[in-house]
Scaffold this active site. Structure first.
Site, PDB file in Angstrom:
ATOM      1  N   GLU A  73       0.812  -1.213   0.000  1.00 42.89           N
ATOM      2  CA  GLU A  73       0.000   0.000   0.000  1.00 42.89           C
ATOM      3  C   GLU A  73       0.850   1.269   0.000  1.00 42.89           C
ATOM      4  OE1 GLU A  73      -0.466  -2.606   1.934  1.00 42.89           O
ATOM      5  OE2 GLU A  73      -2.492  -3.326   1.554  1.00 42.89           O
TER       6      GLU A  73
ATOM      7  N   HIS B 148     -10.641  -4.790   9.837  1.00 43.10           N
ATOM      8  CA  HIS B 148     -11.337  -4.704   8.556  1.00 43.10           C
ATOM      9  C   HIS B 148     -12.689  -4.011   8.688  1.00 43.10           C
ATOM     10  CE1 HIS B 148      -8.354  -7.744   7.555  1.00 43.10           C
ATOM     11  NE2 HIS B 148      -8.641  -7.611   6.293  1.00 43.10           N
TER      12      HIS B 148
ATOM     13  N   ILE C 204      -4.910   2.038   5.633  1.00 37.70           N
ATOM     14  CA  ILE C 204      -4.296   3.359   5.446  1.00 37.70           C
ATOM     15  C   ILE C 204      -3.157   3.549   6.448  1.00 37.70           C
ATOM     16  CG2 ILE C 204      -4.784   5.794   6.000  1.00 37.70           C
ATOM     17  CD1 ILE C 204      -7.077   5.726   4.140  1.00 37.70           C
TER      18      ILE C 204
ATOM     19  N   ASP D 193      -8.692   0.575   7.101  1.00 41.20           N
ATOM     20  CA  ASP D 193      -7.734   0.330   8.188  1.00 41.20           C
ATOM     21  C   ASP D 193      -6.297   0.244   7.653  1.00 41.20           C
ATOM     22  OD1 ASP D 193      -9.790  -0.831  10.528  1.00 41.20           O
ATOM     23  OD2 ASP D 193     -10.381  -1.328   8.480  1.00 41.20           O
TER      24      ASP D 193
END
Lengths: 348, 328
Positions: free
Chosen positions: B66, B135, B93, B91
Site C-alpha cells: 500500500e 477490517h 491506510i 484500516d
C-alpha cells in the site's frame, strides 16, 4: 541542466565546474548557517559531489529525480539556479518554493527536481511514480531516486523498487552509501557489504560504483538509463561515498574520528581526483581549477547577496497553496478571526 | 437540481461508482486505476469489467504494498497522471500514511503551488460484516484532520457517482471513503456524463422543521428511516457528503431553522467528525440552539468481531431515534 558527454573535454570540464559549484554552495551554507543567517537546520552534501553530478550528467532535462534531506547537491546538479536555491534556504519569496519548503523541501518541477525529501526513503516511490507516468504515456523520461544507506532499511524503498521491477518501469535507484545513517554506522544498520546485492531480490541489475569517481557514477547511470529506455526496467546502483560533515550542521559527531574524515578528504576527494585526471589528460592546466573556483565563488557570493536582498514572503501566503481549488475551511477560519463570519454574539 | 428531487437511472452504490470510474477512464487518458486484484474487479467488485474494457495500462494490479501504491501514485500525479489508487480496507491506510500525510497532503503547499496533486485514494470503511477490528474501522476523521487532504464519504448512489467524478477530476488529493455496507443500496443517479457534485457541498436529503440530523454513510439511510417513522417530530436530514472541506453554511442554516442538532457518524466519538460539526454550529449558531447537541457514534473502542459485540458498539437507527427523544 543538459546532459554531458563525458568523452568530450569541454563537458568533462563542465562536470568539474558543477562539482566545484556544489562545494562552494555548501561551504557558504555552512558558514552562513553558523552565523545564524539561515533558519532551520541544514544537512550538507560536501564530499558526495561526484554522485549528484555524475548521475545528473547522464540524465536529460526531462528526467525526474527525487532527492534527500541532503539535497542541495542534487538540486544544483539537476540544473536548479543557485540564487533561487539559496533564497529558498533563506526563507525568502524569491526561493523556489517561496519560502514554504526550505532546505529540506527544495523542488523545481521545471528542472525535473521532484523535491528534496527528508522523510527517509520517501522519494523512492515518487521516482517510481514518475516512471509510471513515462510508461503509461509513452514518454521518454526516467525517474531516478537518490537515497541514502539508511533509507535501504525502510519498507517503502523495498516496496517501490519491487513495484518498478514488476512493471518494468523506467526508473533508476541510486543509493548514496556515505557510511553513516544519521549517527549510526553502516555496519550497525546492515548485514551485507554491498547494498546493491538486494537487486537480486527484485530480479534487476545491482551495480556497485565508486561514488568518489564522477565518471564511474556517470557510466553506471548512463547504462541504467539506456536499459530503462529500452523498456527493460529499473537498475539499483550503490555509490560508495563519504560525507565530510556531520548528519546535520552542529552535529558533534561522536560516532567517527577526525582521522577518518581527513583520510577521505586528503586521499579520496572526488574533486581532487577528477581534477588530477583532467590535468593528466591536459584537459585543464595548472591555473584552470583556481580560475573555476574563483568563478563559482563569485557565483555563490552573488547568490548569497540575492538571497539576502530578497524579501520575506507576505505572512498571508501561509494560507496559499493548501489546495489548487480555494480552501473553504481556511477561508472560514480567516473570516472568523476577522469577526465577519459570526452570526452569534451577545446581542443576538 | 437538488438532491431532494433526484432523478435518473436506478443504480446501486457499487454500480454508480463503477459508472463514474468507467466514464472518467473513457473521457481522460490520464486517469488510471491501481490496486490489489484490480484486474479482477477489485475489492467488492466495484471495478469489475474495467480491466477488460481499458486494458492493463489503465487498470493495474499491484503487489500487496500500500505504501508503494500511494507513494507511486503521488509521483505519478505530480508528473501528469490522475491516479485512482485503491488501498482496499480503510484500516490499511495505517500502512500508507506516510505518502498520504507527508507527500500527497503537503507537496502542493511545500512547493508553493508548483505542482498539482490529482490523486484519488479509495478506501473501504465501516462495520457490519463481523470483519473484526482491522477490517471494519472508520478512519475518515484521521484523514479529515490533515490539512492538504480532502475527504469525502458519500451515502447515496447519486452522491457516489457525482463525488467520484469530482474527485477524479480534482487537481487536489482526495481520499474517497466507501462504506462497505451500502454498496447494494439503490437510488436514482443522473446519467449525464458531466454530472459531478462539488467537493465540499452537503445535500439536504429531507427537509424538516424540528431537528437537524447530520448523518453520514450508512447512517443516512437510518436517519431517513427514523425521520419517516417519527410522526411527532419533523426531522431534517443532511448528508455532508464531503467531510473535509465541510459545508458549514448548509448545516448552520438548518440549525438556525430547527434549533436542534444530532450528529450521527460511524466513527469513534472523541476528537472526531462529530466534534467538528458541533463546534462549527456552536461558533455560528450558538444562540439558535434550543437544547444541548447529541452525538451518535462508536464508543471509543475498536470494532469487535462477535456479532453481539459488534451490534453493541455500532450506531443504528434506534440510537438516532433515542437521540431524537432526548432532544425534543
Amino acid at each position: 541542466m543538459a546532459t554531458l558527454d563525458m568523452t568530450a573535454p569541454s563537458d568533462r570540464r563542465q562536470a568539474l565546474r558543477r562539482m566545484l559549484l556544489i562545494r562552494e554552495f555548501e561551504r557558504a551554507v555552512r558558514d552562513n548557517f553558523a552565523d545564524g543567517e539561515i533558519p532551520g537546520f541544514v544537512h550538507l552534501y560536501l564530499g558526495q559531489e561526484a554522485v549528484a553530478v555524475g548521475a545528473c550528467a547522464a540524465l536529460t532535462d526531462d528526467d525526474y529525480v527525487t532527492s534527500t534531506h541532503r539535497g542541495h547537491g542534487h538540486c544544483l546538479a539537476k540544473g536548479m539556479d543557485e540564487r533561487r536555491l539559496m533564497a529558498e534556504l533563506y526563507g525568502r519569496s524569491e526561493g523556489y518554493c517561496r519560502g514554504k519548503g526550505g532546505s529540506m523541501h527544495a523542488a523545481d518541477l521545471d528542472e525535473g527536481m521532484l523535491g528534496a525529501q527528508p522523510i527517509v526513503g520517501a522519494g523512492v516511490p515518487l521516482a517510481t511514480g514518475a516512471g509510471l507516468t513515462a510508461q503509461l504515456h509513452d514518454r521518454d523520461w526516467v525517474g531516478l531516486s537518490f537515497f541514502g544507506d539508511g533509507a535501504v532499511a525502510e519498507g517503502q524503498v523495498h516496496e517501490s523498487i519491487n513495484l518498478a521491477a514488476t512493471w518494468d518501469l523506467p526508473a533508476i535507484y541510486v543509493i548514496e552509501n556515505n557510511l553513516y545513517s544519521e549517527g549510526m554506522t553502516f555496519e550497525k544498520q546492515h548485514n551485507v557489504d554491498d547494498l546493491a546485492d538486494s537487486a537480486a531480490a527484485y530480479g534487476i541489475p545491482g551495480v556497485v560504483v565508486d561514488g568518489m569517481d564522477v565518471e564511474a557514477v556517470y557510466e553506471a547511470v548512463t547504462e541504467a538509463r539506456e536499459r530503462a529506455a529500452r523498456g527493460d526496467g529499473p537498475t539499483l546502483i550503490e555509490a560508495k561515498t563519504y560525507r565530510y560533515r556531520g548528519h546535520y550542521e552542529g552535529d558533534p559527531e561522536p560516532y567517527r574520528t577526525q582521522a577518518e574524515v581527513d583520510e577521505w578528504r586528503e586521499n579520496r576527494d572526488a574533486i581532487d581526483t577528477f581534477a588530477a585526471r583532467l590535468r593528466e589528460e591536459d584537459i585543464i592546466d595548472e591555473g584552470d581549477r583556481e580560475e573555476m573556483e574563483a568563478a563559482v565563488k563569485a557565483d555563490i557570493e552573488a547568490a548569497i547577496e540575492y538571497a539576502r536582498d530578497a524579501p520575506f514572503p507576505d505572512p498571508e501566503e501561509a494560507y496559499d497553496d493548501v489546495f489548487v481549488e480555494p480552501n473553504p475551511d481556511v477561508e472560514y477560519f480567516r473570516e472568523r478571526r476577522d469577526g465577519a463570519g459570526s452570526t452569534g454574539g451577545a446581542g443576538r | 437540481m437538488s438532491a431532494l428531487d433526484a432523478t435518473g437511472e436506478e443504480l446501486s452504490v457499487r454500480e454508480a461508482l463503477r459508472t463514474a470510474l468507467r466514464e472518467e477512464l473513457a473521457q481522460d487518458g490520464d486517469v488510471f486505476l491501481m490496486g490489489q486484484d484490480e484486474e479482477d474487479g477489485g475489492s467488492f467488485e466495484v471495478t469489475a469489467g474495467l480491466y477488460e474494457e481499458f486494458g492493463r495500462d489503465r487498470v493495474r494490479d499491484t503487489p500487496i504494498s500500500e505504501t508503494a501504491q500511494v507513494g507511486s501514485g503521488v509521483g505519478a500525479a505530480a508528473t501528469g497522471l490522475r491516479p485512482v489508487v485503491n488501498v482496499s480496507y480503510s484500516d490499511f491506510i495505517a500502512i500508507c500514511f506516510e505518502p498520504l500525510m507527508n507527500q500527497a497532503a503537503k507537496m502542493q503547499y511545500m512547493f508553493a503551488g508548483a505542482t498539482t496533486m490529482p490523486l484519488t485514494v479509495r478506501a473501504i470503511e465501516g462495520a457490519g460484516f463481523n470483519a473484526a477490528a482491522q477490517h471494519s474501522g472508520t478512519v475518515h476523521t484521521l484523514v479529515s484532520h490533515l490539512p492538504g487532504l480532502k475527504a469525502v464519504a458519500p451515502a447515496t448512489p447519486r452522491g457516489s457517482k457525482g463525488l467520484m467524478k469530482a474527485c477524479v477530476r480534482s487537481d487536489d488529493p482526495v481520499v474517497f471513503f466507501e462504506h462497505k455496507n451500502i454498496y447494494e443500496q439503490t437510488g436514482p443517479v443522473p446519467e449525464d456524463e458531466d454530472f459531478t457534485i462539488p467537493i465540499g457541498e452537503a445535500a439536504v436529503l429531507r427537509e424538516g422543521a424540528d431537528v437537524t440530523v447530520v448523518a453520514t454513510q450508512q447512517l443516512v439511510a437510518e436517519a431517513l428511516s427514523v425521520a419517516e417513522e417519527r410522526t411527532d417530530v419533523d426531522v431534517e436530514v443532511i448528508d455532508p457528503q464531503s467531510l473535509s472541506p465541510l459545508d458549514t453554511a448548509t448545516i448552520a442554516e438548518s440549525v438556525e431553522k430547527t434549533g436542534r442538532l444530532i450528529v450521527a457518524d460511524e466513527s469513534p466519538l472523541s476528537y472526531g467528525f462529530h466534534a467538528e460539526v458541533v463546534t462549527r454550529v456552536v461558533e455560528n449558531e450558538f444562540y439558535s440552539l434550543d437544547v444541548p447537541v447529541q452525538r451518535v457514534g462508536v464508543p471509543d473502542t475498536p470494532v469487535p468481531f462477535s456479532p453481539p459485540l459488534e451490534d453493541e458498539i455500532l450506531p443504528t437507527a434506534e440510537e438516532i431515534d433515542l437521540a431524537v427523544d432526548r432532544i425534543v
